[in-house]
Design a protein around this motif. Structure first.
Motif, PDB file in Angstrom:
ATOM      1  N   GLY A  51       0.813  -1.209   0.000  1.00  0.00           N
ATOM      2  CA  GLY A  51       0.000   0.000   0.000  1.00  0.00           C
ATOM      3  C   GLY A  51       0.846   1.257   0.000  1.00  0.00           C
ATOM      4  N   ARG A  52       0.181   2.389  -0.179  1.00  0.00           N
ATOM      5  CA  ARG A  52       0.909   3.654  -0.296  1.00  0.00           C
ATOM      6  C   ARG A  52       1.540   4.081   1.038  1.00  0.00           C
ATOM      7  N   ASP A  53       0.792   3.962   2.130  1.00  0.00           N
ATOM      8  CA  ASP A  53       1.260   4.448   3.435  1.00  0.00           C
ATOM      9  C   ASP A  53       2.019   3.333   4.164  1.00  0.00           C
ATOM     10  N   VAL A  54       3.302   3.174   3.845  1.00  0.00           N
ATOM     11  CA  VAL A  54       4.096   2.097   4.452  1.00  0.00           C
ATOM     12  C   VAL A  54       4.547   2.452   5.870  1.00  0.00           C
ATOM     13  N   GLU A  55       4.514   3.734   6.213  1.00  0.00           N
ATOM     14  CA  GLU A  55       4.945   4.131   7.550  1.00  0.00           C
ATOM     15  C   GLU A  55       3.978   3.667   8.632  1.00  0.00           C
ATOM     16  N   ARG A  56       2.758   3.327   8.238  1.00  0.00           N
ATOM     17  CA  ARG A  56       1.768   2.899   9.222  1.00  0.00           C
ATOM     18  C   ARG A  56       2.186   1.607   9.926  1.00  0.00           C
ATOM     19  N   PHE A  57       2.972   0.769   9.269  1.00  0.00           N
ATOM     20  CA  PHE A  57       3.368  -0.505   9.862  1.00  0.00           C
ATOM     21  C   PHE A  57       4.175  -0.307  11.142  1.00  0.00           C
ATOM     22  N   ASP A  58       4.965   0.771  11.206  1.00  0.00           N
ATOM     23  CA  ASP A  58       5.778   1.029  12.404  1.00  0.00           C
ATOM     24  C   ASP A  58       4.936   1.529  13.572  1.00  0.00           C
ATOM     25  N   LEU A  59       3.707   1.955  13.314  1.00  0.00           N
ATOM     26  CA  LEU A  59       2.835   2.491  14.362  1.00  0.00           C
ATOM     27  C   LEU A  59       1.865   1.445  14.913  1.00  0.00           C
ATOM     28  N   LEU A  60       1.889   0.227  14.341  1.00  0.00           N
ATOM     29  CA  LEU A  60       0.946  -0.808  14.754  1.00  0.00           C
ATOM     30  C   LEU A  60       1.493  -1.619  15.917  1.00  0.00           C
ATOM     31  N   LEU A 135     -16.322   2.057  -9.892  1.00  0.00           N
ATOM     32  CA  LEU A 135     -15.003   2.505 -10.353  1.00  0.00           C
ATOM     33  C   LEU A 135     -14.994   3.992 -10.684  1.00  0.00           C
ATOM     34  N   GLN A 136     -16.134   4.525 -11.092  1.00  0.00           N
ATOM     35  CA  GLN A 136     -16.197   5.924 -11.517  1.00  0.00           C
ATOM     36  C   GLN A 136     -16.429   6.890 -10.367  1.00  0.00           C
ATOM     37  N   THR A 137     -17.078   6.425  -9.283  1.00  0.00           N
ATOM     38  CA  THR A 137     -17.505   7.366  -8.236  1.00  0.00           C
ATOM     39  C   THR A 137     -16.905   7.099  -6.859  1.00  0.00           C
ATOM     40  N   ASP A 138     -16.438   5.878  -6.598  1.00  0.00           N
ATOM     41  CA  ASP A 138     -15.960   5.559  -5.248  1.00  0.00           C
ATOM     42  C   ASP A 138     -14.570   6.152  -5.018  1.00  0.00           C
ATOM     43  N   ASN A 139     -14.419   6.911  -3.926  1.00  0.00           N
ATOM     44  CA  ASN A 139     -13.143   7.581  -3.640  1.00  0.00           C
ATOM     45  C   ASN A 139     -12.013   6.586  -3.428  1.00  0.00           C
ATOM     46  N   TYR A 140     -12.288   5.515  -2.690  1.00  0.00           N
ATOM     47  CA  TYR A 140     -11.243   4.532  -2.416  1.00  0.00           C
ATOM     48  C   TYR A 140     -10.742   3.905  -3.709  1.00  0.00           C
ATOM     49  N   MET A 141     -11.656   3.508  -4.586  1.00  0.00           N
ATOM     50  CA  MET A 141     -11.251   2.882  -5.835  1.00  0.00           C
ATOM     51  C   MET A 141     -10.525   3.871  -6.740  1.00  0.00           C
ATOM     52  N   GLN A 142     -10.924   5.142  -6.697  1.00  0.00           N
ATOM     53  CA  GLN A 142     -10.209   6.164  -7.467  1.00  0.00           C
ATOM     54  C   GLN A 142      -8.765   6.300  -6.974  1.00  0.00           C
ATOM     55  N   GLN A 144      -7.055   3.949  -5.414  1.00  0.00           N
ATOM     56  CA  GLN A 144      -6.349   2.723  -5.751  1.00  0.00           C
ATOM     57  C   GLN A 144      -5.914   2.706  -7.216  1.00  0.00           C
ATOM     58  N   MET A 145      -6.777   3.171  -8.096  1.00  0.00           N
ATOM     59  CA  MET A 145      -6.421   3.225  -9.518  1.00  0.00           C
ATOM     60  C   MET A 145      -5.244   4.172  -9.750  1.00  0.00           C
ATOM     61  N   ALA A 146      -5.249   5.307  -9.052  1.00  0.00           N
ATOM     62  CA  ALA A 146      -4.142   6.256  -9.187  1.00  0.00           C
ATOM     63  C   ALA A 146      -2.843   5.642  -8.665  1.00  0.00           C
ATOM     64  N   THR A 165      -8.007  -5.804  -6.671  1.00  0.00           N
ATOM     65  CA  THR A 165      -8.392  -4.770  -5.713  1.00  0.00           C
ATOM     66  C   THR A 165      -9.900  -4.643  -5.627  1.00  0.00           C
ATOM     67  N   THR A 166     -10.559  -4.692  -6.777  1.00  0.00           N
ATOM     68  CA  THR A 166     -12.017  -4.560  -6.819  1.00  0.00           C
ATOM     69  C   THR A 166     -12.693  -5.702  -6.068  1.00  0.00           C
ATOM     70  N   GLU A 167     -12.226  -6.934  -6.293  1.00  0.00           N
ATOM     71  CA  GLU A 167     -12.835  -8.067  -5.583  1.00  0.00           C
ATOM     72  C   GLU A 167     -12.641  -7.924  -4.073  1.00  0.00           C
ATOM     73  N   GLU A 168     -11.405  -7.633  -3.662  1.00  0.00           N
ATOM     74  CA  GLU A 168     -11.128  -7.516  -2.228  1.00  0.00           C
ATOM     75  C   GLU A 168     -11.993  -6.438  -1.588  1.00  0.00           C
ATOM     76  N   TYR A 169     -12.150  -5.306  -2.268  1.00  0.00           N
ATOM     77  CA  TYR A 169     -12.941  -4.192  -1.741  1.00  0.00           C
ATOM     78  C   TYR A 169     -14.422  -4.548  -1.688  1.00  0.00           C
ATOM     79  N   CYS A 170     -14.927  -5.169  -2.745  1.00  0.00           N
ATOM     80  CA  CYS A 170     -16.356  -5.500  -2.812  1.00  0.00           C
ATOM     81  C   CYS A 170     -16.757  -6.540  -1.769  1.00  0.00           C
TER      82      CYS A 170
END
Length: 391
Positions: A51-60, A135-142, A144-146, A165-170
């Motif tokens: 995922g994009r935010d890899v620094e989160r792993f050190d805070l868990l 895919l067109q309107t969901d912020n999370y999927m937008q 993820q696509m970026a 990603t779509t299957e996991e999210y759905c």
């Protein structure tokens, strides 16, 4: 001097972030499991898993980190089972088939179709429209696509990662229902005039009759008639089972073609037509002994490879023998019978699988090789199958 050197080594080890540890773990694993893919492809997959935010792993904390690792295992399982190395169109069919097999979602869509003005559309047609809007309107999927576009420039890999990603999210559970079921409700609210949940504000609300026409427009279903509703739902369940059966049949035929050749596919087709082994031998122009050997080989692959390793979720949904949802298709008494038959290690692996642990995660916890865990899990699966067959 020795003590000083050890101190520096411990300090350097402590400076390694959790993301770097996870990255190296997946780098080694993908190199072993996916040597056919290039280093660039494997690195892109690792970035997708982290995922994009890899620094989160050190805070868990340790429990949260364990959950994060399980989430990556789950994503990897989805990716490899249905999408990685598969053509775009076939991978898309895998996604639609997987989401279409969700009973809750199918009932919601079928009910809406039966009450809407357009009864010609199929469940799969509506599902594809829901996914397109997602895919067109969901912020999370937008987002993820970026992110996927940032980590790889290869078009085929982009499609593969997006479908996974779509299957996991759905499939994410929200109040005991998959998230896609709620996205379907949102789709209805924004759908064209005349949808089930969207009432034109400038028109009077019309009462809906207690009776609705089914697809053939001859048989009426009374919405207050519990028996009629039960019969309708039973018919829909039979239709779903038939769809799953056809999907399993096609996937297994594809598997046989890739692994055993066209002769095995011919045997399967003849067997499903109800032909005896003698009749199959004549059709294939083979000695009966060779046909029996072919049958044994196909049976081995069907149970020990296809159902256990290649397409376990698909087969489990078809036969209703999911471990988490159906206890391998066993009654409470049969479950106890199975448990008593197993060795202590088999019982331990069954418990861990029941909680959702992957083969690799269990191997790490028990300190043994993944193939050893798979061997024990195969024994558990076959023991459950024997108990079901006896009943």
């Amino acid at each position: 001097m020795q003590t000083l050197r050890q101190g520096f080594e411990e300090r350097n080890l402590a400076m390694v972030t959790e993301a770097e540890k996870l990255g190296q773990y997946w780098r080694n694993r993908l190199a072993a499991e996916c040597p056919e893919h290039s280093v660039a492809v494997r690195e892109s997959i690792i970035l997708w898993l982290l995922g994009r935010d890899v620094e989160r792993f050190d805070l868990l904390n340790p429990n949260e980190l364990a959950i994060a690792k399980q989430a990556m295992e789950y994503r990897w399982k989805i990716l490899t089972q249905r999408y990685l190395g598969v053509g775009r169109e076939r991978a898309y069919r895998h996604l639609i088939t997987r989401l279409g097999s969700l009973v809750t979602l199918r009932y919601k869509i079928q009910t809406w179709i039966s009450l809407s003005r357009d009864r010609q559309r199929s469940v799969m047609d509506v599902l594809q429209e829901v996914l397109q809007e997602l895919l067109q309107t969901d912020n999370y999927m937008q987002q993820q696509m970026a992110y996927i576009a940032e980590i790889t420039e290869e078009a085929r890999l982009k499609d593969t990662l997006l479908l996974a990603t779509t299957e996991e999210y759905c499939l994410r559970p929200v109040r005991n229902q998959p998230l896609i079921a709620y996205r379907f409700v949102n789709y209805l609210r924004r759908s064209q005039r005349g949808g089930l949940t969207q009432v034109p504000s400038s028109d009077l609300v019309r009462l809906v009759s207690e009776e609705v026409l089914t697809d053939d427009n001859d048989n009426r279903v009374n919405l207050a008639d519990n028996q009629a509703i039960a019969e309708y739902q039973e018919a829909q369940q039979l239709e779903e089972q038939q769809l799953l059966r056809q999907t399993v049949q096609q996937e297994f035929a594809n598997y046989l073609q890739e692994n055993l050749g066209s002769e095995a596919v011919e045997w399967l087709e003849l067997y499903l037509q109800g032909k005896t082994q003698d009749e199959i031998a004549k059709k294939l122009n083979k000695p009966i002994k060779e046909v029996y050997r072919l049958r044994e080989k196909i049976s081995y692959h069907a149970v020990r490879v296809f159902a256990l390793k290649d397409k376990p979720e698909l087969v489990d949904n078809w036969l209703s023998i999911s471990l988490q949802e159906n206890n391998l298709g066993l009654t409470p008494n049969q479950w106890q019978q199975l448990y008593q038959k197993l060795t202590p290690k088999g019982q331990q692996i069954l418990d861990l699988r029941k909680t959702g642990d992957s083969i690799e995660a269990i191997a790490e916890k028990l300190g043994i090789k993944p193939h050893q865990v798979m061997g024990e899990w195969t024994k558990v699966y076959l023991a459950a199958q024997a108990i079901r067959t006896q009943s």
